[in-house]
Design a protein around this motif. Structure first.
Motif, mmCIF file in Angstrom:
data_model
loop_
_atom_site.group_PDB
_atom_site.id
_atom_site.type_symbol
_atom_site.label_atom_id
_atom_site.label_comp_id
_atom_site.label_asym_id
_atom_site.label_seq_id
_atom_site.Cartn_x
_atom_site.Cartn_y
_atom_site.Cartn_z
ATOM 1 N N PRO A 108 0.814 -1.222 0.000
ATOM 2 C CA PRO A 108 0.000 0.000 0.000
ATOM 3 C C PRO A 108 0.847 1.271 0.000
ATOM 4 O O PRO A 108 1.879 1.345 0.666
ATOM 5 C CB PRO A 108 -0.820 -0.107 1.287
ATOM 6 C CG PRO A 108 -0.086 -1.068 2.139
ATOM 7 C CD PRO A 108 0.684 -1.973 1.237
ATOM 8 N N LYS A 109 0.397 2.246 -0.776
ATOM 9 C CA LYS A 109 1.052 3.558 -0.806
ATOM 10 C C LYS A 109 0.623 4.347 0.428
ATOM 11 O O LYS A 109 -0.255 3.918 1.180
ATOM 12 C CB LYS A 109 0.636 4.312 -2.068
ATOM 13 C CG LYS A 109 1.044 3.615 -3.336
ATOM 14 C CD LYS A 109 0.503 4.360 -4.527
ATOM 15 C CE LYS A 109 0.791 3.579 -5.806
ATOM 16 N NZ LYS A 109 0.053 4.094 -6.935
ATOM 17 N N ALA A 110 1.195 5.519 0.604
ATOM 18 C CA ALA A 110 0.882 6.353 1.774
ATOM 19 C C ALA A 110 -0.610 6.699 1.812
ATOM 20 O O ALA A 110 -1.244 6.655 2.874
ATOM 21 C CB ALA A 110 1.728 7.621 1.757
ATOM 22 N N GLU A 111 -1.178 7.031 0.623
ATOM 23 C CA GLU A 111 -2.617 7.365 0.584
ATOM 24 C C GLU A 111 -3.464 6.162 0.967
ATOM 25 O O GLU A 111 -4.470 6.295 1.667
ATOM 26 C CB GLU A 111 -3.046 7.827 -0.819
ATOM 27 C CG GLU A 111 -2.193 8.876 -1.469
ATOM 28 C CD GLU A 111 -1.021 8.297 -2.246
ATOM 29 O OE1 GLU A 111 -1.214 7.451 -3.146
ATOM 30 O OE2 GLU A 111 0.104 8.706 -1.932
ATOM 31 N N ASP A 112 -3.057 4.972 0.480
ATOM 32 C CA ASP A 112 -3.794 3.755 0.811
ATOM 33 C C ASP A 112 -3.709 3.457 2.310
ATOM 34 O O ASP A 112 -4.699 3.044 2.920
ATOM 35 C CB ASP A 112 -3.241 2.568 0.025
ATOM 36 C CG ASP A 112 -3.402 2.732 -1.480
ATOM 37 O OD1 ASP A 112 -4.386 3.375 -1.892
ATOM 38 O OD2 ASP A 112 -2.552 2.221 -2.225
ATOM 39 N N LEU A 113 -2.532 3.685 2.881
ATOM 40 C CA LEU A 113 -2.365 3.471 4.329
ATOM 41 C C LEU A 113 -3.290 4.391 5.115
ATOM 42 O O LEU A 113 -3.943 3.952 6.066
ATOM 43 C CB LEU A 113 -0.916 3.715 4.747
ATOM 44 C CG LEU A 113 0.037 2.548 4.607
ATOM 45 C CD1 LEU A 113 1.454 2.985 4.925
ATOM 46 C CD2 LEU A 113 -0.354 1.392 5.487
ATOM 47 N N GLU A 114 -3.342 5.655 4.721
ATOM 48 C CA GLU A 114 -4.225 6.607 5.414
ATOM 49 C C GLU A 114 -5.679 6.161 5.324
ATOM 50 O O GLU A 114 -6.428 6.224 6.305
ATOM 51 C CB GLU A 114 -4.069 8.004 4.817
ATOM 52 C CG GLU A 114 -2.763 8.673 5.174
ATOM 53 C CD GLU A 114 -2.610 10.037 4.495
ATOM 54 O OE1 GLU A 114 -3.631 10.643 4.117
ATOM 55 O OE2 GLU A 114 -1.456 10.482 4.352
ATOM 56 N N GLU A 115 -6.073 5.699 4.142
ATOM 57 C CA GLU A 115 -7.449 5.228 3.948
ATOM 58 C C GLU A 115 -7.733 4.013 4.826
ATOM 59 O O GLU A 115 -8.779 3.930 5.478
ATOM 60 C CB GLU A 115 -7.652 4.866 2.474
ATOM 61 C CG GLU A 115 -9.044 4.388 2.149
ATOM 62 C CD GLU A 115 -9.164 3.956 0.693
ATOM 63 O OE1 GLU A 115 -10.048 3.129 0.418
ATOM 64 O OE2 GLU A 115 -8.376 4.432 -0.154
ATOM 65 N N LEU A 116 -6.781 3.072 4.871
ATOM 66 C CA LEU A 116 -6.958 1.868 5.689
ATOM 67 C C LEU A 116 -6.959 2.191 7.179
ATOM 68 O O LEU A 116 -7.675 1.555 7.953
ATOM 69 C CB LEU A 116 -5.876 0.843 5.354
ATOM 70 C CG LEU A 116 -6.014 0.178 3.984
ATOM 71 C CD1 LEU A 116 -4.765 -0.610 3.640
ATOM 72 C CD2 LEU A 116 -7.236 -0.714 3.940
ATOM 73 N N VAL A 117 -6.159 3.166 7.580
ATOM 74 C CA VAL A 117 -6.161 3.606 8.983
ATOM 75 C C VAL A 117 -7.552 4.107 9.350
ATOM 76 O O VAL A 117 -8.096 3.774 10.405
ATOM 77 C CB VAL A 117 -5.088 4.697 9.236
ATOM 78 C CG1 VAL A 117 -5.314 5.394 10.557
ATOM 79 C CG2 VAL A 117 -3.693 4.097 9.195
ATOM 80 N N GLY A 118 -8.155 4.907 8.460
ATOM 81 C CA GLY A 118 -9.499 5.420 8.706
ATOM 82 C C GLY A 118 -10.555 4.328 8.737
ATOM 83 O O GLY A 118 -11.460 4.346 9.568
ATOM 84 N N LYS A 119 -10.443 3.354 7.829
ATOM 85 C CA LYS A 119 -11.440 2.277 7.740
ATOM 86 C C LYS A 119 -11.337 1.288 8.897
ATOM 87 O O LYS A 119 -12.354 0.803 9.387
ATOM 88 C CB LYS A 119 -11.278 1.501 6.433
ATOM 89 C CG LYS A 119 -11.816 2.188 5.223
ATOM 90 C CD LYS A 119 -11.649 1.280 4.012
ATOM 91 C CE LYS A 119 -12.227 1.908 2.769
ATOM 92 N NZ LYS A 119 -12.063 1.030 1.589
#
Length: 125
Positions: free
Chosen positions: A49-60
């Motif tokens: 996962p890229k940084a944006e994907d990590l942020e999204e997964l952190v939120g989810k």
């Protein structure tokens, strides 16, 4: 002299307690795991996962980015192992004596079903 030894022992005990508290293992919930696995299925060709994907997964998921990165690393390592287990079980099933006594049509059907069962159970392919 005795007080210095006692202080040292107390200090070591405190460090051990802190480490035990800090290193406590956290089991992820089913919902969290499903969301991470869903991301893996969508990004099957590149499971980093890229940084944006990590942020999204952190939120989810509500997990920290470090927990998510460690989960992905463990998942990639386990996937290799699961695939090997899966394929060896399929080979074993297909080589069993009870399987060899079957008719050709039934063998083909059982081979297909056995493969499908193990593949779905262990997420091999």
């Amino acid at each position: 002299m005795i007080s210095t030894i006692v202080e040292t022992i107390l200090c070591l005990i405190m460090v051990a307690i802190e480490r035990k508290i800090r290193d406590k293992r956290i089991k992820f919930g089913r919902v969290q795991t499903k969301k991470l696995e869903e991301w893996i299925r969508i990004h099957e060709e590149f499971t980093y996962p890229k940084a944006e994907d990590l942020e999204e997964l952190v939120g989810k998921t509500g997990l920290s980015d470090k927990q998510i990165r460690v989960w992905f690393t463990n998942h990639r390592n386990r996937k290799q192992t699961r695939a090997e287990i899966c394929l060896s079980r399929i080979r074993y099933s297909l080589q069993s004596k009870s399987f060899q006594r079957r008719s050709k049509k039934l063998k083909d059907k059982l081979a297909k079903e056995t493969s499908r069962y193990y593949l779905s159970k262990y997420y091999c392919l």
